[in-house]
Write a protein that holds these residues in place. Sequence first.
Motif, short mmCIF file in Angstrom:
data_model
loop_
_atom_site.label_atom_id
_atom_site.label_comp_id
_atom_site.label_asym_id
_atom_site.label_seq_id
_atom_site.Cartn_x
_atom_site.Cartn_y
_atom_site.Cartn_z
N PHE A 128 4.63 163.44 49.33
CA PHE A 128 3.69 162.70 48.78
C PHE A 128 3.33 163.08 47.22
O PHE A 128 3.43 162.78 45.84
N GLY B 157 5.27 159.28 51.84
CA GLY B 157 4.43 160.54 51.98
C GLY B 157 3.22 159.49 52.88
O GLY B 157 2.58 161.04 53.72
N VAL C 177 4.86 168.39 60.03
CA VAL C 177 5.46 167.07 59.56
C VAL C 177 4.10 166.85 58.75
O VAL C 177 4.80 166.48 58.00
N TYR C 178 2.84 167.04 58.58
CA TYR C 178 1.84 166.71 58.16
C TYR C 178 1.81 167.44 57.07
O TYR C 178 1.63 166.76 55.98
N ILE D 44 2.92 159.36 56.43
CA ILE D 44 3.04 160.88 57.42
C ILE D 44 1.68 161.29 57.15
O ILE D 44 1.17 161.58 58.28
N VAL D 45 0.86 161.46 55.98
CA VAL D 45 -0.59 161.87 56.45
C VAL D 45 -1.62 161.56 56.81
O VAL D 45 -2.46 161.75 57.54
N GLY E 121 5.19 165.82 54.54
CA GLY E 121 4.56 164.45 54.09
C GLY E 121 3.05 164.69 52.74
O GLY E 121 3.56 164.18 52.20
N ALA F 143 6.40 158.16 61.46
CA ALA F 143 5.89 159.40 61.05
C ALA F 143 5.24 160.12 62.55
O ALA F 143 4.89 161.48 62.27
#
Length: 495
Positions: A99, A125, A91-92, A128-129, A95, A79
């Motif tokens: 989620f 998710g 991308v954030y 990624i976050v 994510g 990620a």
Amino acid sequence: MGLTWPAGRRHARQLSRTEPARGWALVLTSAAFFMVALDALVVITALPAIHHDLGGSMSTLEWTVNAYTLSFAAGIITAAAIGDRLGRRRVYVAGLLLFTAASAACALAPSAGTLIAARAVQGIGAAIVTPLSLTILTAAWPAQRRGTIVGIWGGIAGLAVAAGPMIGGAVVQGLNWHWIFWVNVPIGLAAAAGSVVKLSESRGPASRLDIPGVVLVTAAAGGILWGLVRGGETGWGTGEVIAALTLGAAALAAFAVWERRAPEPMLPGRLLRIRAFTAANATGFLQSAALFSAAFLAAQYFQLGLGFSPLGAGLRFLPWTATPVVIAPLAGRLTDRLGPRPLMLAGLLLQAAGFAWIALIATAAVPYTELILPFVIAGVGISMVLPATPTAALSAVPPMDMGKASGVNNTLQRFGGVFGVAVVTAVFSATGHLGAPAQVAAGFRPALAVAAALSVLGAATALAVTRRRQPAPAQPPASTQSAAQHPAEPLSLAR
């Protein structure tokens, strides 16, 4: 040399734009991390209710936790690399939305299998976050203030740690366990919308995705953890357990070989040659193993061993889990002044002392008041470590490697949590079970002693963390300082 009047006005305008943007970066990344940290623990006090509703053994409860954490751990580095390539904010936000959708799926889950599958997607998710929130935050603030800012970030996340068991208990007792996942939905939607509006886009160095590395490390973790989980239930000499452990060990060895040959490895060898970075990550692995395993055990002990309601159990977590709200920001400032090693060492020893004390006195009849002081001691200890460990890891690497270092640090902490829960579950299953309160206490004591031992091992690895920091980048001339940014420290998020 002072700035000329026009240059001074430009510099002042830039500062006036930068400070609010940095503030929004702190607020939004902390809110997202709050959500992820809340979900890691909000389910803890709901586990007995899930067990009662959906059935299953101790391993069913374990996979409700570990499905989330394992996919979380496996996806972090990939990620972070995708964020560097496609845009961190983009991308954030994706994510955050993934989620949130998976949280709704967990809330609607009709069976254990569906819940575990939704938890695995939720973990993706979170994968990624988490690294991108830390990368966005640390890129927005200067290096000399990172310890303080990460301390504030950790303190806000500590609020989630404090509130998680209590919110979970209150919701389970007032409604049902399905509703513990709905709390993520408004937070996730608000954080995604705010990030689109308030955060600027940035990218890191474009690199290939190390897909074979991700597959191998996930297979290694899955095999080893499956063997640990099933070994406590079916016996350590069964073919299933031996095959799982063998597969995990072989995949781990193949991962090590591949990473030395991969054109863009997920774990670059140059980072492993930095002693402070390696030691900080080993410490993070062990601190998470101790913390998550102890939280997993305490939820069962409070409800099935001492007989408290879900809300009562959540409230009794507070002497332990509320301390990061106060201590973590202070520890972040001390990290800037003293370096991370003293706080990591002292904090993990305090956590070990608190866990060992509880392991000595925990029975099915012990008054809760006797557990308060050791829980406070353990809470103060982990509060000292939470901001110090990522600060140590990120400060040990060059700025260009900060995104990948953040991913490695978060990955190993998540794998540590899965490993710790698997180990203590095996110990619990060998010495007790979820039946009578006395049997719950009988399994809880030796399993928590293992969590204390993991804390001591973490303190030992912290000894290798040095205070040496990367040199600050050279400052450009005053006349161009307001227009130029060091290429290794993109501050576009702060503009």
